[in-house]
Write a protein that holds these residues in place. Structure first.
Motif, PDB file in Angstrom:
ATOM      1  N   LEU A  31       0.971  -1.230  -0.034  1.00 58.46           N
ATOM      2  CA  LEU A  31      -0.079  -0.033  -0.122  1.00 58.46           C
ATOM      3  C   LEU A  31       0.825   1.482  -0.002  1.00 58.46           C
ATOM      4  O   LEU A  31       0.503   2.138  -0.783  1.00 58.46           O
ATOM      5  CB  LEU A  31      -1.010  -0.047   1.160  1.00 58.46           C
ATOM      6  CG  LEU A  31      -1.889   1.246   1.401  1.00 58.46           C
ATOM      7  CD1 LEU A  31      -2.705   1.420   0.097  1.00 58.46           C
ATOM      8  CD2 LEU A  31      -2.666   1.225   2.711  1.00 58.46           C
ATOM      9  N   ALA A  32       1.997   1.286   0.663  1.00 66.47           N
ATOM     10  CA  ALA A  32       2.645   2.483   0.932  1.00 66.47           C
ATOM     11  C   ALA A  32       3.512   2.624  -0.286  1.00 66.47           C
ATOM     12  O   ALA A  32       3.436   4.092  -0.985  1.00 66.47           O
ATOM     13  CB  ALA A  32       3.892   2.229   2.071  1.00 66.47           C
ATOM     14  N   ASP A  33       3.886   1.716  -1.316  1.00 67.08           N
ATOM     15  CA  ASP A  33       4.459   2.158  -2.628  1.00 67.08           C
ATOM     16  C   ASP A  33       3.454   2.419  -3.496  1.00 67.08           C
ATOM     17  O   ASP A  33       3.734   3.246  -4.448  1.00 67.08           O
ATOM     18  CB  ASP A  33       5.231   0.657  -2.993  1.00 67.08           C
ATOM     19  CG  ASP A  33       6.067   0.098  -2.169  1.00 67.08           C
ATOM     20  OD1 ASP A  33       6.858   0.994  -1.377  1.00 67.08           O
ATOM     21  OD2 ASP A  33       6.587  -1.070  -2.438  1.00 67.08           O
ATOM     22  N   SER A  34       2.143   1.857  -3.470  1.00 65.55           N
ATOM     23  CA  SER A  34       1.311   2.411  -4.463  1.00 65.55           C
ATOM     24  C   SER A  34       0.928   3.896  -3.957  1.00 65.55           C
ATOM     25  O   SER A  34       0.718   4.844  -4.941  1.00 65.55           O
ATOM     26  CB  SER A  34      -0.055   1.511  -4.511  1.00 65.55           C
ATOM     27  OG  SER A  34       0.279   0.527  -5.105  1.00 65.55           O
ATOM     28  N   CYS A  35       0.947   4.115  -2.860  1.00 65.14           N
ATOM     29  CA  CYS A  35       0.448   5.709  -2.491  1.00 65.14           C
ATOM     30  C   CYS A  35       1.677   6.546  -2.889  1.00 65.14           C
ATOM     31  O   CYS A  35       1.621   7.688  -3.480  1.00 65.14           O
ATOM     32  CB  CYS A  35       0.270   5.765  -0.996  1.00 65.14           C
ATOM     33  SG  CYS A  35      -1.526   5.031  -0.392  1.00 65.14           S
ATOM     34  N   ALA A  36       2.920   6.134  -2.568  1.00 62.44           N
ATOM     35  CA  ALA A  36       4.009   6.935  -2.977  1.00 62.44           C
ATOM     36  C   ALA A  36       4.011   7.153  -4.511  1.00 62.44           C
ATOM     37  O   ALA A  36       4.374   8.259  -5.050  1.00 62.44           O
ATOM     38  CB  ALA A  36       5.377   6.305  -2.566  1.00 62.44           C
ATOM     39  N   CYS A 494       5.748  -0.692 -14.379  1.00 62.96           N
ATOM     40  CA  CYS A 494       4.255  -1.361 -14.981  1.00 62.96           C
ATOM     41  C   CYS A 494       4.544  -2.801 -15.510  1.00 62.96           C
ATOM     42  O   CYS A 494       3.809  -3.642 -14.983  1.00 62.96           O
ATOM     43  CB  CYS A 494       3.695  -0.493 -15.979  1.00 62.96           C
ATOM     44  SG  CYS A 494       3.374   1.182 -15.431  1.00 62.96           S
ATOM     45  N   GLN A 495       5.325  -3.096 -16.041  1.00 63.55           N
ATOM     46  CA  GLN A 495       5.747  -4.576 -16.638  1.00 63.55           C
ATOM     47  C   GLN A 495       5.842  -5.277 -15.568  1.00 63.55           C
ATOM     48  O   GLN A 495       5.653  -6.633 -15.855  1.00 63.55           O
ATOM     49  CB  GLN A 495       6.785  -4.513 -17.606  1.00 63.55           C
ATOM     50  CG  GLN A 495       6.438  -4.143 -18.984  1.00 63.55           C
ATOM     51  CD  GLN A 495       7.818  -3.533 -19.741  1.00 63.55           C
ATOM     52  OE1 GLN A 495       8.740  -3.725 -19.403  1.00 63.55           O
ATOM     53  NE2 GLN A 495       7.592  -3.094 -21.063  1.00 63.55           N
ATOM     54  N   THR A 496       6.515  -4.987 -14.524  1.00 70.79           N
ATOM     55  CA  THR A 496       6.546  -5.829 -13.336  1.00 70.79           C
ATOM     56  C   THR A 496       5.528  -5.930 -12.131  1.00 70.79           C
ATOM     57  O   THR A 496       5.653  -6.140 -11.234  1.00 70.79           O
ATOM     58  CB  THR A 496       7.834  -5.676 -12.684  1.00 70.79           C
ATOM     59  OG1 THR A 496       8.084  -4.296 -12.245  1.00 70.79           O
ATOM     60  CG2 THR A 496       9.071  -5.962 -13.367  1.00 70.79           C
ATOM     61  N   GLY A 497       4.434  -5.079 -12.632  1.00 66.90           N
ATOM     62  CA  GLY A 497       3.225  -5.013 -11.759  1.00 66.90           C
ATOM     63  C   GLY A 497       3.397  -4.035 -10.601  1.00 66.90           C
ATOM     64  O   GLY A 497       2.660  -3.915  -9.711  1.00 66.90           O
ATOM     65  N   GLN A 498       4.362  -3.067 -10.752  1.00 70.12           N
ATOM     66  CA  GLN A 498       4.505  -2.063  -9.733  1.00 70.12           C
ATOM     67  C   GLN A 498       4.085  -0.847 -10.262  1.00 70.12           C
ATOM     68  O   GLN A 498       4.751   0.100 -10.632  1.00 70.12           O
ATOM     69  CB  GLN A 498       5.959  -1.971  -9.371  1.00 70.12           C
ATOM     70  CG  GLN A 498       6.599  -3.288  -8.909  1.00 70.12           C
ATOM     71  CD  GLN A 498       5.949  -3.569  -7.626  1.00 70.12           C
ATOM     72  OE1 GLN A 498       5.836  -2.978  -6.770  1.00 70.12           O
ATOM     73  NE2 GLN A 498       5.606  -4.897  -7.566  1.00 70.12           N
ATOM     74  N   ALA A 499       2.554  -0.803 -10.148  1.00 68.39           N
ATOM     75  CA  ALA A 499       2.111   0.454 -10.662  1.00 68.39           C
ATOM     76  C   ALA A 499       0.823   0.765  -9.757  1.00 68.39           C
ATOM     77  O   ALA A 499       0.141  -0.140  -9.286  1.00 68.39           O
ATOM     78  CB  ALA A 499       1.542   0.257 -12.184  1.00 68.39           C
TER      79      ALA A 499
END
Length: 609
Positions: A31-36, A494-499
Motif C-alpha cells: 500500500l505504501a508503495d502504491s500511495c507513493a 508497470c511491466q513488473t506489476g509495480q503500478a
C-alpha cells in the motif's frame, strides 16, 4: 502494448496451456508503495493546491488503522486464497463488463490487415478457413505458447477467441463462452454467422463429420449469402443495431426478444454460440481512412458488436477484424492474426484436413419483432449513426521512420514516439494532459495489461526545453534523454506489476462491494481528490500494435476531450489512427500536424549527437 510485443514468438512442441499454472502471480504492491507512486504520477498534472489536497487524502488513506490498511488487508486475503489466480480476478470483470455505456466504438477495437489481391468472397473464405484451422489446433492445444525473450506468456485469453459472446446485463454484463463450468471444454459449434446488407445467415464451416469445408466450399457459401441478401434488410429489422445500445438498454431489449417468441431464443443461441462473425460489406470504402472508420463502427446493421471476433471484408478484398475487448487484449489478437496471415491459406486448409464437401449448409437467421422492438431497432440505428458521425478521425503515416530509425538514434522506439506525442500535444493544445499507455503483463498468470501514466517531471522539462528559444541543442538533447530514461523506467515498473492505479482502484471497488461489512461506510476521500480525477481524465489514450500483417490499429476516444492514439510502429514504418469527439476535431488535426513536425525535429536533434 510496447515494442516488446515485436519480440514475441511461439515456442514449438509445447501444448497451448502448458505453462498457465506455473506462471508467476501478478505481484500485489504494498500500500505504501502504491500511495507513493500515485503521488509521483499525479503531481506533474496538479496545481500546488490540488497536490496538497491529494497528499492529505493519501495520508489519511494509509494512516495506521485507516481505511486503506483495512481494504488492503482484505485484498491480501483474497490474493492468498487458493482459488484466486490473481488479485485482479474481480477487477477485470468490473473493468470491462461493468461499463454501462455502449461498447460499439467506445470499447471494441480493430485491425486493418495488409491488402491482398482477392475478391470479397475469396478473401473472406481464406480468413474463415485459416480461423477454423486455428480453432481446431487450439482445441487440441497445438497452438504453441507465445514467449517473450524466452519467457512464456499467458494463453488464457485464447479461450475467448471462438464462440465467445458478451451478454448484456442490467448492472453488469456476463460472457457466454466455452472453457467454463456452464460450457466445459472447447466449443463444439460448427457454424459462423455471416452478415450482408443487414441480413444474418448461419453458415456451417465444419461438416457433420467434423471435417472443415474447403476454401472453395466456403467461397461458394459466402457467394450464396451475397445472392440471398442482394436487397438490404427492411428498416427496423436488423437486430444487430441493438448491440450498439447502452448496456442496460440492450439488456432490456434482449429480454423482450426472448419473451416475445421462442424463435428469438433459438436465433440468439445460433448467434451467441457461433464460432465468429463474417461481415460482408457494401459498398467499398473510398480510402484507407474510411476503411478504418468502417472497421471501427461501420453499418451497425451488419455487426454483432458483442461477438468476440468479427472479420470484416469489403468488396475490393480489403479486410480487417473488429474485437470485443472484455476477454481479449491486443497482444492476444495480434498473435492470432499473425498466425492467420503469416501462413499461406492453402497450407492452413491442408493442415486442418479441409476438403470439398459441396455447398455448406447456409440459412437465414430471423427474429420475430413487434412494433416496439422494431422501433427500438430503428432508434438504435439512428442514434449510433449520429454517434459515429460525432466522432472525428484521421490517419497518419510515416513511411521513412520506424523503430529501426529510433534505435539508430540510441533511444527506445516507444519512448521516442511517446515524447513526440507529448511535444505535439503541448503545441496543439497549449498544455500537457493526462496520458494513458497500455502496458502488457501477460508474463503473469492470467495477466492482461497495466495502466501507465506517461507524464513525468522529466517530460515537463523536455517539452519546456524544446520550446525555449534560449535552450541550446545540447540542452534539448539532454532533456530528451532524461525524459526517455524516465519513461522506460516507468514502463518497466508497470511491466513488473509495480503500478498504483489498478491497485488503488481495486481498493475503492472493495469498499463499494463490502464497505458496510468491513466497517468502511464512506468512500475514502482519495477517490474524490484532484489527483485521482485529473490523472485519470485522459487527454491522450495510447496503445501500440506492432505487426507486419496489419496496416492500422484503432479504437475510440475515452472521454469528451481525449484523442485516441492507436499506432503501428514497425522497423520501417509508423502508422497512426487518431479519434476524438467532433468538438475536438480541430485540436486533433493540429496534433497530427505538430506530430509530423515533432518526429522530424527530434530525429534531427538526436542525429546531431
Amino acid at each position: 502494448m510496447t515494442e516488446q510485443a515485436e519480440q514475441t514468438h511461439q515456442a514449438e512442441h509445447t501444448s497451448t496451456f502448458a505453462h498457465e499454472d506455473d506462471l508467476p502471480r501478478v505481484p500485489l504492491p504494498a500500500l505504501a508503495d502504491s500511495c507513493a507512486r500515485f503521488l509521483q504520477w499525479c503531481a506533474p498534472l496538479l496545481t500546488p493546491e490540488q497536490l496538497a489536497e491529494t497528499e492529505a487524502a493519501v495520508a489519511d488513506l494509509q494512516r495506521p488503522g485507516g481505511p486503506g490498511e483495512r481494504l488492503h488487508a482484505e485484498l491480501e486475503r483474497f490474493d492468498a486464497h487458493p482459488d484466486t489466480h490473481s488479485w485482479l480476478d474481480t477487477f477485470w470483470p468490473y473493468r470491462y463488463l461493468g461499463r454501462r455505456d455502449r461498447i460499439a466504438l467506445n470499447a471494441n477495437f480493430f485491425f486493418l490487415f495488409q491488402d491482398v489481391a482477392l475478391s470479397q468472397t475469396a478473401r473472406a473464405a481464406e480468413l474463415t478457413a485459416a480461423a477454423v484451422d486455428y480453432k481446431l489446433r487450439l482445441d487440441r492445444e497445438e497452438i504453441p505458447p507465445v514467449t517473450q525473450r524466452g519467457v512464456p506468456l499467458s494463453m488464457e485469453q485464447n479461450k475467448y477467441l471462438f464462440s465467445a459472446t458478451r451478454i448484456p446485463g442490467e448492472t453488469q454484463d456476463t460472457v457466454r463462452r466455452p472453457y467454463t463450468e456452464e460450457w466445459p471444454g472447447h466449443s463444439r459449434a460448427r457454424h459462423i454467422v455471416v452478415f450482408h446488407h443487414g441480413r444474418m445467415f448461419r453458415m456451417d464451416v465444419i461438416g457433420p463429420d467434423g471435417v472443415p469445408h474447403s476454401p472453395a466450399d466456403l467461397e461458394a457459401g459466402l457467394g450464396a449469402v451475397l445472392k440471398a441478401a442482394a436487397e438490404p434488410a427492411p428498416g427496423g429489422t436488423s437486430v444487430g443495431h441493438l448491440t450498439t445500445m447502452a448496456r442496460a438498454e440492450w439488456a432490456a431489449a434482449r429480454r423482450r426478444l426472448l419473451d416475445l417468441d421462442p424463435v428469438n431464443a433459438a436465433t440468439l443461441d445460433e448467434v451467441e454460440t457461433a464460432l465468429f462473425c463474417v461481415c460482408l460489406e457494401d459498398p467499398a470504402p473510398a480510402d484507407t481512412q474510411e476503411t478504418c472508420d468502417r472497421l471501427l463502427h461501420g453499418d451497425s446493421a451488419n455487426r454483432w458488436f458483442d461477438k468476440a471476433v468479427s472479420f470484416v471484408v469489403f468488396p475490393d478484398g480489403r479486410a480487417g477484424i473488429n474485437v470485443e475487448h472484455c476477454g481479449l487484449d491486443g497482444t492476444t489478437v495480434l498473435s492470432f492474426v499473425d498466425t492467420l496471415l503469416g501462413t499461406p491459406a492453402e497450407e492452413q486448409a491442408r493442415r486442418s484436413g479441409a476438403r470439398d464437401q459441396g455447398l455448406p449448409a447456409v440459412g437465414p437467421l430471423t427474429f420475430v419483432l413487434d412494433d416496439g422492438l422494431r422501433a427500438d431497432v430503428g432508434r438504435a440505428a439512428r442514434e449510433f449513426a449520429d454517434y459515429a458521425a460525432a466522432t472525428a478521425t484521421t490517419t497518419l503515416s510515416f513511411e521513412d521512420f520506424g523503430s529501426t530509425a529510433a534505435k539508430q538514434l540510441r533511444t527506445s522506439p516507444d519512448a521516442f514516439v511517446q515524447l513526440a506525442y507529448q511535444l505535439a500535444h503541448q503545441r496543439a493544445k497549449g498544455r500537457l494532459g493526462a496520458t494513458y499507455e497500455s502496458i502488457a503483463t501477460r508474463q503473469y498468470r492470467r495477466g492482461r495489461t497495466e495502466a501507465m501514466r506517461v507524464v513525468t517531471p522529466e517530460i515537463q522539462a523536455f517539452t519546456a526545453a524544446m520550446d525555449n528559444p534560449d535552450a541550446t541543442p545540447a540542452q534539448r538533447r539532454a532533456a530528451f534523454r532524461a525524459a526517455a530514461e524516465a519513461h522506460v523506467a516507468r514502463a518497466r515498473e508497470c511491466q513488473t506489476g509495480q503500478a498504483p492505479e489498478q491497485h488503488l482502484w481495486e481498493l475503492e471497488l472493495i469498499q463499494r462491494r463490502r464497505g458496510d461489512e468491513l466497517g468502511i461506510t464512506e468512500q475514502p476521500a482519495l477517490f474524490r481528490t484532484p489527483g485521482w480525477t485529473v490523472m485519470r481524465d485522459d487527454y491522450l489514450s495510447t496503445s501500440s500494435a506492432p505487426s507486419r500483417h496489419i496496416q492500422y490499429f484503432g479504437f475510440g476516444s475515452t472521454s469528451s476531450r481525449c484523442i485516441g492514439v492507436a499506432y503501428v510502429l514497425l522497423p520501417d514504418r509508423f502508422n497512426l489512427y487518431l479519434s476524438t469527439p467532433r468538438p475536438v476535431a480541430d485540436q486533433m488535426h493540429a496534433f497530427a500536424d505538430h506530430l509530423r513536425h515533432a518526429v522530424a525535429e527530434l530525429r534531427a536533434l538526436l542525429a546531431q549527437s
